[in-house]
Design an enzyme around this catalytic site. Structure first.
Site, short mmCIF file in Angstrom:
data_model
loop_
_atom_site.label_atom_id
_atom_site.label_comp_id
_atom_site.label_asym_id
_atom_site.label_seq_id
_atom_site.Cartn_x
_atom_site.Cartn_y
_atom_site.Cartn_z
N PHE A 115 1.46 -0.92 19.37
CA PHE A 115 0.08 -1.18 19.77
C PHE A 115 -0.87 -0.05 19.45
O PHE A 115 -1.99 -0.27 19.01
CB PHE A 115 0.03 -1.49 21.28
N GLN A 165 8.34 -1.79 28.71
CA GLN A 165 6.98 -2.32 28.61
C GLN A 165 6.92 -3.42 27.56
O GLN A 165 5.89 -4.06 27.39
CB GLN A 165 6.01 -1.19 28.23
N CYS A 204 1.55 -33.02 32.51
CA CYS A 204 0.47 -33.29 33.48
C CYS A 204 -0.90 -33.01 32.89
O CYS A 204 -1.93 -33.28 33.51
CB CYS A 204 0.67 -32.46 34.75
N ALA A 251 6.63 0.18 22.98
CA ALA A 251 6.56 -0.55 21.71
C ALA A 251 7.09 0.25 20.53
O ALA A 251 7.52 -0.34 19.53
CB ALA A 251 5.12 -0.98 21.45
N HIS A 284 6.06 -5.69 31.97
CA HIS A 284 4.88 -6.45 31.55
C HIS A 284 5.19 -7.94 31.39
O HIS A 284 4.47 -8.65 30.68
CB HIS A 284 4.31 -5.86 30.26
N SER A 333 3.65 5.61 24.57
CA SER A 333 2.55 6.58 24.55
C SER A 333 2.20 7.05 25.96
O SER A 333 1.44 8.00 26.13
CB SER A 333 1.32 5.96 23.89
N CYS A 345 1.42 -29.14 29.28
CA CYS A 345 2.41 -29.82 30.12
C CYS A 345 2.15 -31.33 30.09
O CYS A 345 1.05 -31.78 29.71
CB CYS A 345 2.27 -29.27 31.54
#
Length: 248
Positions: free
Chosen positions: A32, A102, A154, A21, A120, A193, A152
């Site tokens: 983060f 990530q 559905c 990040a 991720h 990190s 959705c």
């Protein structure tokens, strides 16, 4: 400046980047765990790790989407920064094999990188939890920005294909990453990190495979002692590399 890194790049026949990040803070996206990190400040009294848990999503998906409205569904407002641009240029010149990230901000792709592996997951794709129908980011983002819970036809709730806490990473992708990093001559660890497992252990594959690791991150990492070169300022390092590439 950074002559050792440039020398490593020239000598390497197989360079891989591993990004976190921190590289996207240069684009204006909060990281983060940095000094202004998203995880450091509760959101409406809830810890962000809780909001990003699979259990919480199943219990109240609207909570995730309310939080994600600002952090995930405004990606069109952000643009690639120096690290993204340089990695794309290195790949185009045959000096970078791939990027393992990530991040879930799609900025590597926006910069022009082609071989991007998202450890991720990615908000580029969504699916219905009931019927498994797939949806694109462009279909879902307007709904979230309009404070609408994506459903959705559905009736099922739609979930982004990002890895929530409580979900396993894609095992085949993780195995691929360990294998590829084990063969790398040079691994660039950028803006991570190295605290979130199992992805944080990936650079050790390069170390044990005999390759060099270069770490560029504002905060110390658990793997700093394995680094052949260690820098703290991403903007300075990649601003220098960008100028260097333009003059090659």
């Amino acid at each position: 400046m950074h002559d050792d890194l440039k020398q490593f790049l020239r000598e390497s026949r197989n360079t891989i980047a591993f990004t976190g990040a921190g590289i996207s803070t240069l684009s204006g996206i909060r990281d983060f765990r940095g000094k202004n990190g998203v995880y450091l400040q509760p959101w409406h009294g809830r810890q962000v790790e809780e909001i990003l848990s699979l259990e919480c999503f199943y219990e109240d998906p609207s909570l995730f989407y309310q939080w994600a409205k600002e952090f995930i569904y405004r990606l069109d407002d952000f643009h690639p920064a120096a690290v993204h641009r340089v990695l794309a240029k290195l790949e185009a010149r045959g000096m970078l094999s791939s990027v393992y990230t990530q991040n879930i901000d799609l900025l590597h792709q926006k910069a022009g990188s082609r071989n991007v592996y998202e450890l991720h997951g990615s908000p580029a794709h969504h699916h219905c939890l009931r019927c498994r129908k797939e949806f694109s980011y462009k279909e879902i983002a307007p709904k979230v920005l309009a404070d609408e819970l994506p459903r959705c036809s559905c009736g099922g709730v739609i979930k982004p294909d990002i890895v929530f806490y409580g979900e396993n990473l894609d095992e085949s992708l993780l195995n691929q990453a360990f294998k590829e990093m084990g063969k790398a001559d040079l691994l660039l660890v950028l803006g991570s990190s190295l605290t979130v497992q199992p992805a944080a252990s990936l650079p050790l594959a390069t170390h044990y495979g005999g390759g060099k690791i270069v770490i560029v991150n504002a905060q110390p990492t658990p793997l700093d002692r394995y680094a052949a070169a260690r820098y703290s300022d991403l903007q300075e390092v990649f601003g220098d590399l960008e100028s260097w590439l333009e003059n090659q």
